[in-house]
Scaffold this motif. Structure first.
Motif, PDB file in Angstrom:
ATOM      1  N   LEU A   1      88.615  26.830 -18.098  1.00 45.89           N
ATOM      2  CA  LEU A   1      90.072  27.030 -18.040  1.00 45.89           C
ATOM      3  C   LEU A   1      90.699  26.832 -19.414  1.00 45.89           C
ATOM      4  CD1 LEU A   1      91.208  25.431 -14.640  1.00 45.89           C
ATOM      5  CD2 LEU A   1      90.335  27.730 -15.105  1.00 45.89           C
ATOM      6  N   LYS A   2      90.178  25.862 -20.192  1.00 45.67           N
ATOM      7  CA  LYS A   2      90.734  25.636 -21.530  1.00 45.67           C
ATOM      8  C   LYS A   2      90.490  26.838 -22.440  1.00 45.67           C
ATOM      9  CE  LYS A   2      89.816  20.710 -21.292  1.00 45.67           C
ATOM     10  NZ  LYS A   2      88.964  19.656 -21.861  1.00 45.67           N
ATOM     11  N   VAL A   3      89.343  27.469 -22.303  1.00 42.81           N
ATOM     12  CA  VAL A   3      89.074  28.674 -23.101  1.00 42.81           C
ATOM     13  C   VAL A   3      90.057  29.784 -22.708  1.00 42.81           C
ATOM     14  CG1 VAL A   3      87.422  30.549 -23.491  1.00 42.81           C
ATOM     15  CG2 VAL A   3      86.647  28.176 -23.585  1.00 42.81           C
ATOM     16  N   ILE A   4      90.259  29.967 -21.408  1.00 42.99           N
ATOM     17  CA  ILE A   4      91.154  31.042 -20.955  1.00 42.99           C
ATOM     18  C   ILE A   4      92.571  30.812 -21.480  1.00 42.99           C
ATOM     19  CG2 ILE A   4      92.225  32.119 -18.928  1.00 42.99           C
ATOM     20  CD1 ILE A   4      89.609  31.355 -17.377  1.00 42.99           C
TER      21      ILE A   4
ATOM     22  N   GLY B   1      81.654  36.010 -26.994  1.00 40.59           N
ATOM     23  CA  GLY B   1      82.132  36.512 -25.714  1.00 40.59           C
ATOM     24  C   GLY B   1      83.564  36.988 -25.789  1.00 40.59           C
ATOM     25  N   THR B   2      84.056  37.545 -24.677  1.00 42.07           N
ATOM     26  CA  THR B   2      85.408  38.101 -24.656  1.00 42.07           C
ATOM     27  C   THR B   2      86.211  37.522 -23.501  1.00 42.07           C
ATOM     28  OG1 THR B   2      84.645  39.945 -23.307  1.00 42.07           O
ATOM     29  CG2 THR B   2      84.722  40.311 -25.683  1.00 42.07           C
ATOM     30  N   VAL B   3      87.519  37.409 -23.731  1.00 44.37           N
ATOM     31  CA  VAL B   3      88.464  37.033 -22.674  1.00 44.37           C
ATOM     32  C   VAL B   3      89.552  38.095 -22.683  1.00 44.37           C
ATOM     33  CG1 VAL B   3      90.010  35.272 -21.760  1.00 44.37           C
ATOM     34  CG2 VAL B   3      88.033  34.582 -23.149  1.00 44.37           C
ATOM     35  N   LEU B   4      89.613  38.875 -21.609  1.00 44.87           N
ATOM     36  CA  LEU B   4      90.608  39.947 -21.529  1.00 44.87           C
ATOM     37  C   LEU B   4      91.626  39.631 -20.452  1.00 44.87           C
ATOM     38  CD1 LEU B   4      88.385  43.189 -21.588  1.00 44.87           C
ATOM     39  CD2 LEU B   4      89.422  41.995 -23.524  1.00 44.87           C
ATOM     40  N   LEU B   5      92.905  39.863 -20.774  1.00 44.04           N
ATOM     41  CA  LEU B   5      93.957  39.846 -19.778  1.00 44.04           C
ATOM     42  C   LEU B   5      94.362  41.304 -19.631  1.00 44.04           C
ATOM     43  CD1 LEU B   5      95.713  37.909 -18.064  1.00 44.04           C
ATOM     44  CD2 LEU B   5      97.389  38.004 -19.901  1.00 44.04           C
ATOM     45  N   ARG B   6      94.073  41.876 -18.440  1.00 50.06           N
ATOM     46  CA  ARG B   6      94.085  43.345 -18.328  1.00 50.06           C
ATOM     47  C   ARG B   6      93.175  43.902 -19.421  1.00 50.06           C
ATOM     48  NH1 ARG B   6      96.180  43.811 -13.657  1.00 50.06           N
ATOM     49  NH2 ARG B   6      98.196  42.881 -13.251  1.00 50.06           N
ATOM     50  N   ASP B   7      93.695  44.738 -20.331  1.00 54.72           N
ATOM     51  CA  ASP B   7      92.809  45.301 -21.348  1.00 54.72           C
ATOM     52  C   ASP B   7      92.938  44.606 -22.689  1.00 54.72           C
ATOM     53  OD1 ASP B   7      91.940  47.134 -19.535  1.00 54.72           O
ATOM     54  OD2 ASP B   7      93.487  48.594 -20.058  1.00 54.72           O
ATOM     55  N   ARG B   8      93.735  43.549 -22.713  1.00 49.49           N
ATOM     56  CA  ARG B   8      94.065  42.940 -23.988  1.00 49.49           C
ATOM     57  C   ARG B   8      93.223  41.685 -24.242  1.00 49.49           C
ATOM     58  NH1 ARG B   8      99.937  41.439 -26.424  1.00 49.49           N
ATOM     59  NH2 ARG B   8      99.076  40.194 -28.094  1.00 49.49           N
ATOM     60  N   SER B   9      92.659  41.589 -25.442  1.00 49.93           N
ATOM     61  CA  SER B   9      91.880  40.401 -25.782  1.00 49.93           C
ATOM     62  C   SER B   9      92.822  39.235 -26.053  1.00 49.93           C
ATOM     63  CB  SER B   9      91.032  40.678 -27.024  1.00 49.93           C
ATOM     64  OG  SER B   9      90.475  39.445 -27.457  1.00 49.93           O
ATOM     65  N   ILE B  10      92.606  38.112 -25.371  1.00 47.06           N
ATOM     66  CA  ILE B  10      93.456  36.932 -25.610  1.00 47.06           C
ATOM     67  C   ILE B  10      92.668  35.791 -26.252  1.00 47.06           C
ATOM     68  CG2 ILE B  10      95.144  37.467 -23.817  1.00 47.06           C
ATOM     69  CD1 ILE B  10      93.773  35.328 -22.050  1.00 47.06           C
ATOM     70  N   ALA B  11      91.385  35.978 -26.482  1.00 48.70           N
ATOM     71  CA  ALA B  11      90.587  34.921 -27.106  1.00 48.70           C
ATOM     72  C   ALA B  11      91.107  34.674 -28.516  1.00 48.70           C
ATOM     73  CB  ALA B  11      89.117  35.319 -27.153  1.00 48.70           C
ATOM     74  N   GLY B  12      91.384  33.422 -28.823  1.00 46.45           N
ATOM     75  CA  GLY B  12      91.881  33.092 -30.159  1.00 46.45           C
ATOM     76  C   GLY B  12      93.401  33.040 -30.243  1.00 46.45           C
ATOM     77  N   LEU B  13      94.107  33.547 -29.217  1.00 43.13           N
ATOM     78  CA  LEU B  13      95.576  33.389 -29.217  1.00 43.13           C
ATOM     79  C   LEU B  13      95.932  31.935 -28.913  1.00 43.13           C
ATOM     80  CD1 LEU B  13      96.967  36.506 -27.287  1.00 43.13           C
ATOM     81  CD2 LEU B  13      96.515  36.235 -29.731  1.00 43.13           C
ATOM     82  N   ARG B  14      97.169  31.554 -29.250  1.00 43.97           N
ATOM     83  CA  ARG B  14      97.630  30.201 -28.959  1.00 43.97           C
ATOM     84  C   ARG B  14      98.121  30.100 -27.523  1.00 43.97           C
ATOM     85  NH1 ARG B  14     100.352  30.947 -34.042  1.00 43.97           N
ATOM     86  NH2 ARG B  14      99.125  29.943 -35.669  1.00 43.97           N
TER      87      ARG B  14
END
Ligand SMILES: Nc1ncnc2c1ncn2[C@@H]1O[C@H](COP(=O)(O)OP(=O)(O)OP(=O)(O)O)[C@@H](O)[C@H]1O
Ligand SMILES: [Mg+2]
Length: 235
Positions: A47-50, A59-72
């Protein structure tokens, strides 16, 4: 349609120590998806990664088609993700109303309307709006923490062990509230120790062991699986 898609995520708290070792996890529109597994398996870490509290090494974390990995976290909140941590999820010395206002801080326009909406959704919060949060019962505190998260009108709510420490009756009420929030159109990722109860209200589930996917699938099918019952659900 996939709302949240985690693929092959590797993450940890130091370079030397990987906690998540290539994890996959998906939440589709409208779903309640439960995450169960032993202590230390990496459920909270996922959950903390998401939510952007921990940056994945791979690895990748997508919200819909958008990458959110690394965002604040605040950027991820603005994109429709809300998170209720396992601990320290309310401000004890502030009133219920102030807590809810803090929940809506990321999006200040229209806070008062959303405040009314959340207090209607959870009448106990309306009744106790002037009381310090520390005077609430354990169950009421969890409801407040969820209410704070709902102040940003999320598309998906990440809940880390919301029923921990609650009486069976209070936990039952909380699970009903989670179902009701879900029916109002919010997808839910639910980490739970009360696996039997959580599987009952979930559409799908993931079992994590030592930072890896162990089993996943239809929540009812997993709850009925003899091997899973023996290992994870107490017979
Ligand atoms: N802030 C941190 N710094 C270093 N290690 C951590 C930190 N938080 C968690 N860990 C380690 O990461 C591993 C996974 O922890 P995590 O909190 O994700 O487990 P969990 O599945 O949520 O367990 P629980 O059911 O006990 O809540 C554990 O070995 C834990 O010691
Ligand atoms: Mg945890």
């Amino acid at each position: 349609m996939d709302l949240l898609t985690v693929t092959g995520v590797v993450a940890g708290y130091s370079a030397a120590d990987q906690i998540l070792k290539g994890l996959d996890f998906t939440v589709r529109d409208g779903e309640i998806v439960c995450i169960v597994g032993p202590n230390g398996a990496g459920k909270s870490t996922l959950l903390k990664v998401i939510f952007g509290l921990l940056r994945p090494e791979a690895g990748t974390v997508l919200l819909r088609d958008r990458s959110i990995a690394g965002l604040r976290p605040r950027e991820i909140t603005a994109l429709g993700v809300a998170y209720v941590p396992q601990e320290h999820n309310i401000f004890a010395s502030m009133t219920v109303r102030e807590n809810l206002e803090m929940g809506g801080y990321a999006d200040r326009a229209g806070v008062s309307g959303r405040l009314d909406g959340v207090m209607q959704r959870f009448p106990v919060l309306g009744r106790k709006r002037r009381q310090a949060a520390r005077t609430l019962s354990g169950g009421e505190r969890q409801i407040l923490a969820m209410g704070m998260a709902l102040m940003v009108q999320p598309a998906i709510l990440l809940l880390d062990e919301p029923s921990a420490g609650l009486s069976p009756l209070a936990a039952q009420g909380l699970f009903r509230d989670i179902q009701a929030i879900n029916r109002e159109g919010v997808a839910i990722a639910l980490v739970e120790q009360n696996a039997n109860e959580a599987l009952e209200i979930s559409d799908r589930a993931y079992i994590l062991v030592d930072g890896r996917n162990s089993r996943d699938g239809d929540a009812r099918a997993l709850a009925a699986d003899p091997e899973i019952r023996r290992i994870f659900l107490g017979g």
